[in-house]
Structures are given as structure tokens and as C-alpha cells.
Design a protein around this motif. Structure first.
Motif, PDB file in Angstrom:
ATOM      1  N   ARG A 167      37.690  37.608  49.452  1.00 22.95           N
ATOM      2  CA  ARG A 167      38.311  37.380  48.130  1.00 22.95           C
ATOM      3  C   ARG A 167      39.772  37.822  48.121  1.00 22.95           C
ATOM      4  O   ARG A 167      40.647  37.082  47.669  1.00 22.95           O
ATOM      5  N   PHE A 175      40.191  42.733  41.499  1.00 21.45           N
ATOM      6  CA  PHE A 175      40.407  41.661  42.469  1.00 21.45           C
ATOM      7  C   PHE A 175      41.154  40.454  41.899  1.00 21.45           C
ATOM      8  O   PHE A 175      41.536  39.560  42.641  1.00 21.45           O
ATOM      9  N   ASP A 176      41.357  40.432  40.579  1.00 25.02           N
ATOM     10  CA  ASP A 176      42.169  39.336  40.031  1.00 25.02           C
ATOM     11  C   ASP A 176      43.601  39.793  39.731  1.00 25.02           C
ATOM     12  O   ASP A 176      44.418  39.034  39.219  1.00 25.02           O
ATOM     13  N   ASP A 177      43.922  41.040  40.107  1.00 24.47           N
ATOM     14  CA  ASP A 177      45.274  41.567  39.893  1.00 24.47           C
ATOM     15  C   ASP A 177      46.085  41.336  41.180  1.00 24.47           C
ATOM     16  O   ASP A 177      46.145  42.189  42.061  1.00 24.47           O
ATOM     17  N   GLU A 178      46.691  40.143  41.284  1.00 23.53           N
ATOM     18  CA  GLU A 178      47.328  39.747  42.539  1.00 23.53           C
ATOM     19  C   GLU A 178      48.465  40.676  42.941  1.00 23.53           C
ATOM     20  O   GLU A 178      48.592  41.049  44.107  1.00 23.53           O
ATOM     21  N   ARG A 186      41.108  27.901  50.911  1.00 22.77           N
ATOM     22  CA  ARG A 186      42.164  28.609  50.180  1.00 22.77           C
ATOM     23  C   ARG A 186      43.504  27.909  50.433  1.00 22.77           C
ATOM     24  O   ARG A 186      43.683  27.212  51.429  1.00 22.77           O
ATOM     25  N   VAL A 193      44.438  35.696  48.321  1.00 22.49           N
ATOM     26  CA  VAL A 193      45.639  35.945  47.503  1.00 22.49           C
ATOM     27  C   VAL A 193      46.885  35.831  48.396  1.00 22.49           C
ATOM     28  O   VAL A 193      47.064  36.634  49.317  1.00 22.49           O
TER      29      VAL A 193
END
Ligand code: DC
Length: 228
Positions: free
Chosen positions: A103, A54-57, A189, A107
Motif C-alpha cells: 500500500r 496510509f492515506d496521508d501521502e 499502480r 504512493v
């Protein structure tokens, strides 16, 4: 062309009754329906299944762009949702899937990747679009924009009742915490935060039943779109 096809946008936080109201409008008018939250839920589910963090945009945007999804309308008006040919209608409705969706929805590249896909739902005779940024970003020219609100306490209680009715386990306190956290993330966001469009009709549903909310929305449909 798209500009001439009417859209009713129904935005608001989770648990406010947007889905119910949107589907009632869809059936009443015989229009198309966009469940934009389902696209974010599907992106999160596909990312999990494909092992994309989930942090790999860039990875998440790639998943969102290629999402092999199909929405099949059922006779009862329900939508069956398939991911890579496998039915996932229930898998994407869990609390976990909702939190995951929130989440990946933060992004910017994911939101960008889903934009064209959402706009493609605008087909004659009209579209009801359910989400967070339908009126602000996806369909800014919609002739009728509805924004539903309710306190986090009321929304947690409604969710609790829904789960209990389905015979599922539920904890009111943790539902409240999750809803409050999700609101916080959706409202703060950087891209397309949850907020009413300037020209939206805002309806606080905290003390209203679904029939009363529907009546208020239908009154707007009549006065602004001439829809009965
Ligand atoms: O409406 P829902 O509960 O299915 O949405 C799940 C999450 O997806 C929500 O927490 C925020 C995100 N979402 C979004 O950012 N923009 C939308 N138009 C719809 C949903």
C-alpha cells in the motif's frame, strides 16, 4: 562512478523466489545486497508506529525520507534490520507487513523518497538488487536484469509450505487471495508498476526448482558479465 559498478537486478512478484536467488548470487560473488522490499516494509512499519495514516501521502513520504534504518550483515549471510535502534527483522516479514508495504509503495512520493537511498547501495565490487522496479526505474543501466515469474497458485503453495515448515499457521486459500490482491496493486499502480524491463531476461519458475532457476541465472551471469 556508479555506472562502472555492476548491478544484477532481480525483479518479480511476491513469492517467486527472488530473495533466495538474490542472496545466493550475493554470496557467490561477494557483492552487496539491496532488499528494496524491506525499505517499503520498514516505511509501513515506521508509519504505523508513528501514527501516520496510509492515506496521508505527504506524511508517508516524510517517514520514508527520514527512515532511521540500519542493515547489519550477520556471519551466516543473513541481514539483521534495525529501526530506530530496535531489531525489527521478524516484524517486517509478516503477511500484514507485506500488505502494508504494498500500500505505501503505491504512493509516488514514497517511491521518490526511497530512490537515492536505494542507489547508494551500489558500491564496489557490485550489487545484487531485489525488488519490483530495480531494472525499470532504480538501476535502468544495470548490465544484467532478471525477471522471475510464476503463477499465483504456485507462489501461494510455496508460501504455504514455507510457513508450515516454520511451524506457523497458514491457510492456502487466504494466501492465494492476498498474493493475487498484492499482484494486482503492484502491477497497476501509476508509478513504477511491476513489469519486466525491455532488456530483462524473463524466467518462468512455475515448474523449476531453486537449483534450476539458479543455474539459468548463472548462465546469464557468465554470458553477459563474465562472472563464474
Ligand atoms: O519483496 P517484498 O515482498 O518484501 O515487497 C513488499 C512490497 O513492497 C511489495 O508488495 C511491493 C513493494 N515493493 C515495491 O513496490 N518496489 C520494490 N522495489 C520492492 C517492493
Amino acid at each position: 562512478m556508479a555506472g562502472t559498478i555492476p548491478v544484477i537486478t532481480v525483479d518479480g512478484p511476491s513469492g517467486v523466489g527472488k530473495g533466495t536467488i538474490s542472496q545466493l548470487l550475493t554470496r557467490r560473488f561477494g557483492w552487496h545486497f539491496l532488499d528494496s522490499g524491506a525499505l517499503y516494509r520498514l516505511t509501513a512499519l515506521a508509519a504505523r508506529r508513528q501514527g501516520v495514516a496510509f492515506d496521508d501521502e505527504a506524511g508517508l513520504a516524510w517517514v520514508a525520507r527520514g527512515l532511521p534504518v540500519e542493515f547489519r550483515p550477520q556471519e551466516a549471510g543473513e541481514l539483521q534490520i534495525f529501526l530506530s535502534g530496535q531489531e525489527v527483522s521478524r516484524d517486517i516479514r509478516t503477511e500484514q507487513a507485506g500488505n502494508d508495504a504494498s500500500r505505501v509503495a503505491a504512493v509516488p512520493a514514497v517511491r521518490e523518497a526511497l530512490l537515492a537511498r536505494q542507489r547508494a547501495f551500489r558500491q564496489p565490487p557490485g550489487l545484487v538488487a531485489d525488488g519490483r522496479d530495480m531494472g525499470t526505474t532504480v538501476f535502468p543501466d544495470a548490465p544484467l536484469k532478471i525477471f522471475l515469474t510464476a503463477s499465483a497458485e504456485v507462489r501461494a503453495q510455496r508460501r504455504y509450505n514455507q510457513l508450515k515448515e516454520k511451524g506457523l499457521d497458514a491457510n492456502l486459500r487466504s494466501l492465494f487471495t492476498e498474493i493475487a490482491e498484492r499482484d494486482e496493486r503492484d502491477r497497476n499502480r501509476r508509478v513504477s508498476p511491476l513489469r519486466p524491463a525491455e532488456d530483462a531476461v524473463v524466467i518462468d519458475t512455475s515448474t523449476l526448482g531453486i537449483e534450476e532457476v539458479l543455474a539459468a541465472v548463472l548462465a546469464e551471469c557468465r554470458s553477459r558479465l563474465g562472472m563464474q
